[in-house]
Motif scaffolding. Structure first.
Motif, PDB file in Angstrom:
ATOM      1  N   CYS A  48       0.825  -1.213   0.000  1.00  0.00           N
ATOM      2  CA  CYS A  48       0.000   0.000   0.000  1.00  0.00           C
ATOM      3  C   CYS A  48       0.859   1.263   0.000  1.00  0.00           C
ATOM      4  N   ALA A  49       1.906   1.259   0.792  1.00  0.00           N
ATOM      5  CA  ALA A  49       2.810   2.419   0.815  1.00  0.00           C
ATOM      6  C   ALA A  49       3.505   2.599  -0.529  1.00  0.00           C
ATOM      7  N   SER A  50       3.854   1.502  -1.183  1.00  0.00           N
ATOM      8  CA  SER A  50       4.486   1.582  -2.501  1.00  0.00           C
ATOM      9  C   SER A  50       3.532   2.166  -3.538  1.00  0.00           C
ATOM     10  N   ILE A  51       2.279   1.750  -3.503  1.00  0.00           N
ATOM     11  CA  ILE A  51       1.288   2.270  -4.446  1.00  0.00           C
ATOM     12  C   ILE A  51       1.054   3.753  -4.218  1.00  0.00           C
ATOM     13  N   VAL A  52       0.933   4.155  -2.968  1.00  0.00           N
ATOM     14  CA  VAL A  52       0.756   5.583  -2.671  1.00  0.00           C
ATOM     15  C   VAL A  52       1.946   6.375  -3.181  1.00  0.00           C
ATOM     16  N   LEU A  53       3.137   5.852  -2.979  1.00  0.00           N
ATOM     17  CA  LEU A  53       4.350   6.520  -3.445  1.00  0.00           C
ATOM     18  C   LEU A  53       4.388   6.593  -4.964  1.00  0.00           C
ATOM     19  N   LEU A  54       4.005   5.511  -5.632  1.00  0.00           N
ATOM     20  CA  LEU A  54       4.054   5.465  -7.093  1.00  0.00           C
ATOM     21  C   LEU A  54       2.950   6.273  -7.763  1.00  0.00           C
ATOM     22  N   VAL A  55       1.950   6.689  -7.014  1.00  0.00           N
ATOM     23  CA  VAL A  55       0.908   7.558  -7.575  1.00  0.00           C
ATOM     24  C   VAL A  55       1.156   9.010  -7.204  1.00  0.00           C
ATOM     25  N   SER A  56       1.550   9.263  -5.967  1.00  0.00           N
ATOM     26  CA  SER A  56       1.663  10.651  -5.511  1.00  0.00           C
ATOM     27  C   SER A  56       2.875  11.375  -6.077  1.00  0.00           C
ATOM     28  N   LEU A  57       4.039  10.738  -6.102  1.00  0.00           N
ATOM     29  CA  LEU A  57       5.235  11.436  -6.579  1.00  0.00           C
ATOM     30  C   LEU A  57       5.175  11.806  -8.064  1.00  0.00           C
ATOM     31  N   PRO A  58       4.762  10.904  -8.964  1.00  0.00           N
ATOM     32  CA  PRO A  58       4.630  11.325 -10.363  1.00  0.00           C
ATOM     33  C   PRO A  58       3.560  12.393 -10.556  1.00  0.00           C
ATOM     34  N   SER A  59       2.498  12.306  -9.764  1.00  0.00           N
ATOM     35  CA  SER A  59       1.446  13.323  -9.861  1.00  0.00           C
ATOM     36  C   SER A  59       1.970  14.687  -9.431  1.00  0.00           C
TER      37      SER A  59
END
Length: 142
Positions: A48-59
């Motif tokens: 879950c933390a990886s998914i949040v990181l992979l969505v928030s940083l590129p955004s």
């Protein structure tokens, strides 16, 4: 000037994301070193933390690029490069966690884990999709 801003966005968000991902993998490595290995809850929290990181940083990188007047294509490339940097950290460090988990659980199949070419190609496709998602979210936020 937009090219310089995009490179700065890639460097800041990509390196920042790589450091955060390495820290998460380090925590997972510590958790997998216990007598029982990493529990399913720990692995779920890491995912879950990886998914949040992979969505928030590129955004955030795409939003920053779009706020400076860059085109959608530039924001897409910026977001995709940020995801690719974080993905590279995952590819480099997750086999270490798998080997540690294999040593704890006694599964010899995981000890020789190496990413194959189809896995890397699929990961590149996922990087492109996550970059597209990040740039669309960035477009909605900008």
């Amino acid at each position: 000037m937009n090219n310089v801003n995009s490179l700065v966005n890639i460097a800041v968000f990509g390196i920042g994301g790589a450091i955060i991902m390495a820290a998460l993998i380090g925590l997972l490595l510590v958790a997998s070193g216990s007598a029982r290995g990493a529990s399913p809850r720990v692995r779920l929290a890491f995912g879950c933390a990886s998914i949040v990181l992979l969505v928030s940083l590129p955004s955030l990188a795409a939003t920053n690029a779009l706020a400076t007047g860059a085109a959608f294509g530039t924001a897409f490339v910026t977001a995709t490069c940020v995801v690719a940097i974080v993905y590279a950290v995952n590819i480099a460090l997750l086999p270490v966690v798998a080997r540690r988990q294999a040593a704890v659980s006694g599964q010899p199949a995981l000890a020789g884990l190496r990413p194959s070419l189809p896995v890397l190609a699929t990961g590149l496709g996922i990087c492109l999709l996550m970059g597209l998602l990040g740039s669309v979210v960035g477009l909605a936020l900008a």
